[in-house]
Design an enzyme around this catalytic site. Structure first.
Site, short mmCIF file in Angstrom:
data_model
loop_
_atom_site.label_atom_id
_atom_site.label_comp_id
_atom_site.label_asym_id
_atom_site.label_seq_id
_atom_site.Cartn_x
_atom_site.Cartn_y
_atom_site.Cartn_z
N LEU A 72 0.66 -1.02 0.13
CA LEU A 72 0.02 0.04 -0.01
C LEU A 72 0.79 1.14 0.06
CD1 LEU A 72 -3.13 0.48 0.43
CD2 LEU A 72 -2.67 0.83 2.84
N THR A 74 0.86 4.69 1.06
CA THR A 74 -0.05 5.41 1.94
C THR A 74 0.20 6.80 1.68
OG1 THR A 74 1.67 5.27 3.58
CG2 THR A 74 -0.13 3.68 3.59
N LYS A 75 1.03 7.22 0.71
CA LYS A 75 1.05 8.65 0.43
C LYS A 75 -0.12 8.99 -0.75
CE LYS A 75 5.52 9.94 2.66
NZ LYS A 75 7.06 9.74 2.42
N ASN A 96 7.11 1.77 13.73
CA ASN A 96 8.55 1.96 14.20
C ASN A 96 8.97 3.00 12.92
OD1 ASN A 96 9.00 -0.38 12.70
ND2 ASN A 96 10.91 -0.58 13.96
N PHE A 97 8.25 3.74 12.52
CA PHE A 97 9.00 4.81 11.55
C PHE A 97 9.69 5.79 12.33
CE2 PHE A 97 4.62 4.38 9.31
CZ PHE A 97 5.37 3.54 8.18
N LYS A 137 16.85 9.52 14.57
CA LYS A 137 16.65 7.87 14.22
C LYS A 137 17.78 7.04 14.91
CE LYS A 137 15.04 9.04 9.65
NZ LYS A 137 14.68 8.86 8.31
N TYR A 139 19.34 3.00 15.58
CA TYR A 139 19.32 1.61 15.10
C TYR A 139 19.90 0.79 16.56
CZ TYR A 139 18.42 1.94 10.05
OH TYR A 139 17.86 2.12 9.03
N GLU A 140 19.99 -0.31 16.43
CA GLU A 140 20.31 -1.15 17.62
C GLU A 140 21.71 -0.68 18.47
OE1 GLU A 140 19.48 -4.55 18.69
OE2 GLU A 140 21.00 -4.00 20.39
N GLY A 248 25.72 -10.18 39.99
CA GLY A 248 25.26 -10.21 41.34
C GLY A 248 26.06 -10.49 42.70
N GLN A 250 27.16 -13.60 43.23
CA GLN A 250 27.85 -14.95 43.08
C GLN A 250 29.31 -14.61 42.10
OE1 GLN A 250 25.97 -16.45 44.81
NE2 GLN A 250 24.07 -15.59 44.69
N1 COA Z 1 3.78 4.00 1.77
C1 COA Z 1 4.45 5.14 1.74
N2 COA Z 1 5.31 5.78 2.65
C2 COA Z 1 5.74 5.00 3.46
C3 COA Z 1 5.54 3.67 3.45
C4 COA Z 1 4.29 3.45 2.87
N3 COA Z 1 3.74 2.01 2.87
N4 COA Z 1 6.01 3.07 4.55
C5 COA Z 1 6.81 4.09 5.12
N5 COA Z 1 6.63 5.14 4.26
C6 COA Z 1 7.69 6.18 4.43
C7 COA Z 1 7.33 7.17 5.61
O1 COA Z 1 6.02 7.74 5.81
C8 COA Z 1 8.54 8.17 5.70
O2 COA Z 1 8.22 9.32 4.91
P1 COA Z 1 8.44 10.76 5.36
O3 COA Z 1 9.88 10.71 5.88
O4 COA Z 1 8.58 11.23 4.10
O5 COA Z 1 7.60 11.11 6.08
C9 COA Z 1 9.68 7.24 4.87
O6 COA Z 1 8.82 5.93 4.36
C10 COA Z 1 10.89 6.64 5.88
O7 COA Z 1 10.39 6.23 7.13
P2 COA Z 1 11.33 6.18 8.27
O8 COA Z 1 10.94 5.24 9.23
O9 COA Z 1 12.28 7.52 8.64
O10 COA Z 1 12.71 5.25 7.35
P3 COA Z 1 14.27 5.36 7.49
O11 COA Z 1 14.93 4.33 6.39
O12 COA Z 1 14.91 6.76 6.95
O13 COA Z 1 14.79 5.07 8.87
C11 COA Z 1 15.01 3.81 10.93
C12 COA Z 1 14.90 3.97 9.37
C13 COA Z 1 14.93 2.50 11.41
C14 COA Z 1 16.14 4.62 11.45
C15 COA Z 1 13.60 4.62 11.39
O14 COA Z 1 12.38 4.16 10.97
C16 COA Z 1 13.80 4.88 13.13
O15 COA Z 1 14.51 5.60 13.67
N6 COA Z 1 12.70 4.16 13.41
C17 COA Z 1 12.55 4.46 15.09
C18 COA Z 1 13.36 3.70 15.96
C19 COA Z 1 13.35 2.24 15.38
O16 COA Z 1 12.53 1.35 15.18
N7 COA Z 1 14.72 1.75 14.80
C20 COA Z 1 15.19 0.57 14.22
C21 COA Z 1 15.11 -0.51 15.22
S1 COA Z 1 15.50 -2.16 14.15
#
Ligand code: COA
Length: 416
Positions: A72, A74-75, A96-97, A137, A139-140, A248, A250
């Site tokens: 989908l 969604t934009k 988790n965007f 943003k 990551y792990e 702990g 031990q």
């Molecule tokens: N249709 C249209 N657009 C979509 C979509 C869909 N089905 N799914 C995602 N998108 C878009 C989002 O709306 C967003 O758009 P925008 O930034 O223009 O508003 C875009 O994709 C990017 O999303 P984002 O989550 O920011 O991706 P990224 O690749 O830049 O960042 C992370 C990845 C993981 C760093 C980031 O999502 C994050 O920090 N998440 C929160 C913490 C987390 O969960 N970290 C990862 C742990 S494994």
């Protein structure tokens, strides 16, 4: 008997690891988890670290089993309309965007509540709302550094070290699953949904609770007696990295066994539990230590703990890690062989309990994954393959009331 979460419908807007680990768990326990993915590409992990060309990577298949996949965009206006219908019919939306992405898509908390007042919106972010790093943003390993794990892991003469365990990702997903189930329980009483938020920093910190304990003890008395730095080394004013010390009361350490020179995992973890001192001495052939006041209390042993470990290593030098544990278990000594992933993958007990399962996949062949770590007396958790990208798009749209013509139109417009 049905699965406990049957009837719960989840919009799974998650990607990478933290969110997918959460929704996979809920899918195993019976929820209908619809993974919403961008047409054409889907979750980035489908193509990351592939080892079979054109097949979804293990990174994806091991975190998305038992789900359905809906593509989908969604934009687009059509995509937003589909998402609105889905929200009206679902119980939970998990995402988790990066910070603010859901709002920018037009789905603020206010809008979602308007569409469905019973909706639970569950989010993972790197840092919590209002935190001075809330825009980052994450990551792990970023989370492991921010949550106190890295500064307290590793050896005192080396740099901060991250763990191989996904403390920031999968661990956060597990926290989120607890939050969702709690909110669902409350909704049963009130009929109202709510927002559930978990930050990766907080989830790591929650597992580093004992290190905050240690900081306060260090502030108060200037030393930590269970760390290798005590009593011969120096303490600064921050909790040090303690190597393989037990956290702990031990003392414990990773000790070499027969073959350590060539096998990187020929070690056991050995714990000197206070009340097991006598059996330890007997196992080691050191009966003279049992009543010796220089050895027979934890305090007396503290300043020679590494000499004691050296004696134990000497005893271990002609025993494999498995032989050693087989002897030590008879003396009720808490210990374990250090297991490699190869050994874990082949472990008969883990296969039998369903902790490691084989899953057939149409493109990847059969692969191993980690099954449910939670066992239930009235439910067998069945791990099914992850969906192909968009595998259930038409089915989900038809369920939402779209006609075949409307679905074809959406495909043509690349909205799905
Ligand atoms: N249709 C249209 N657009 C979509 C979509 C869909 N089905 N799914 C995602 N998108 C878009 C989002 O709306 C967003 O758009 P925008 O930034 O223009 O508003 C875009 O994709 C990017 O999303 P984002 O989550 O920011 O991706 P990224 O690749 O830049 O960042 C992370 C990845 C993981 C760093 C980031 O999502 C994050 O920090 N998440 C929160 C913490 C987390 O969960 N970290 C990862 C742990 S494994």
């Amino acid at each position: 008997m049905g699965k406990p979460l049957e009837g719960i419908k989840i919009i799974d807007f998650t990607h990478v690891q933290a969110g997918p680990a959460c929704t996979q768990l809920l899918a195993w326990y019976g929820a209908d988890v619809i993974k919403v993915e961008r047409p054409g590409s889907g979750d980035v992990t489908r193509s990351q670290l592939r080892h079979v060309e054109d097949a979804d990577a293990l990174y994806f298949t091991m975190l998305n089993s038992n789900k359905r996949s809906l593509t989908l965009d969604t934009k687009t206006a059509q995509g937003k309309e589909v998402l609105e219908r889905l929200i009206r019919e679902s119980d939970v939306l998990v995402e988790n965007f990066g910070p603010g992405a859901l709002d920018r898509m037009g789905f603020t908390w206010e809008r979602i509540k308007e569409l469905n007042p019973g909706m639970i919106v569950a989010s993972v972010k790197g840092f919590s709302d209002g935190h001075h790093y809330q825009d980052l943003k994450v990551y792990e390993n970023v989370a492991q550094c921010a949550g106190g794990a890295a500064s307290t892991t590793g050896f005192w003469d080396g740099p901060p070290t991250v763990s191989g365990a996904a403390l920031g990702d999968s661990n956060t997903g597990m926290h989120l699953a607890i939050g969702i189930l709690t909110a669902l329980h409350q909704r049963n009483q009130t009929g109202k949904g709510q927002k559930v938020a978990v930050s990766m920093q907080d989830s790591v910190l929650n597992l580093c609770r004992v290190k905050l304990r240690d900081q306060q003890r260090l502030d108060a008395i200037g030393y930590l007696e269970e760390y290798p730095q005590y009593p011969h080394g120096e303490f600064s004013d921050v909790v040090p990295r303690g190597g393989n010390a037990g956290g702990g009361g031990q003392p414990g350490w990773v000790l070499k066994c027969k073959g350590w020179e060539t096998d990187p995992n020929a070690y056991i973890y050995f714990t000197i539990q206070g009340h097991a001192w006598e059996p330890i001495c007997r196992a080691l052939g050191k009966p003279e230590w049992i009543d010796d006041p220089e050895y027979n209390t934890a305090r007396a042993r503290q300043d020679k703990i590494f000499d004691i470990f050296a004696t134990i290593e000497n005893w271990l030098s002609d025993k494999t890690k498995y032989e050693a544990v087989d002897i030590l278990r008879k003396f009720d000594i808490p210990c374990s062989p250090v297991l490699s992933m190869k050994e874990i993958a082949a472990d008969k007990s883990l296969r039998e309990s369903g902790s490691i399962v084989e899953v057939p996949h149409p493109k990847l062949g059969t692969y191993l994954t980690v099954g449910s770590p939670i066992k239930f007396s009235d439910m067998t958790v069945e791990v099914k393959p992850s969906p192909l990208l968009g595998e259930h798009t038409d089915e989900v749209l038809a369920d939402l009331g779209y006609t075949a013509e409307q679905i074809a139109e959406m495909h043509a417009a690349r909205a799905v």
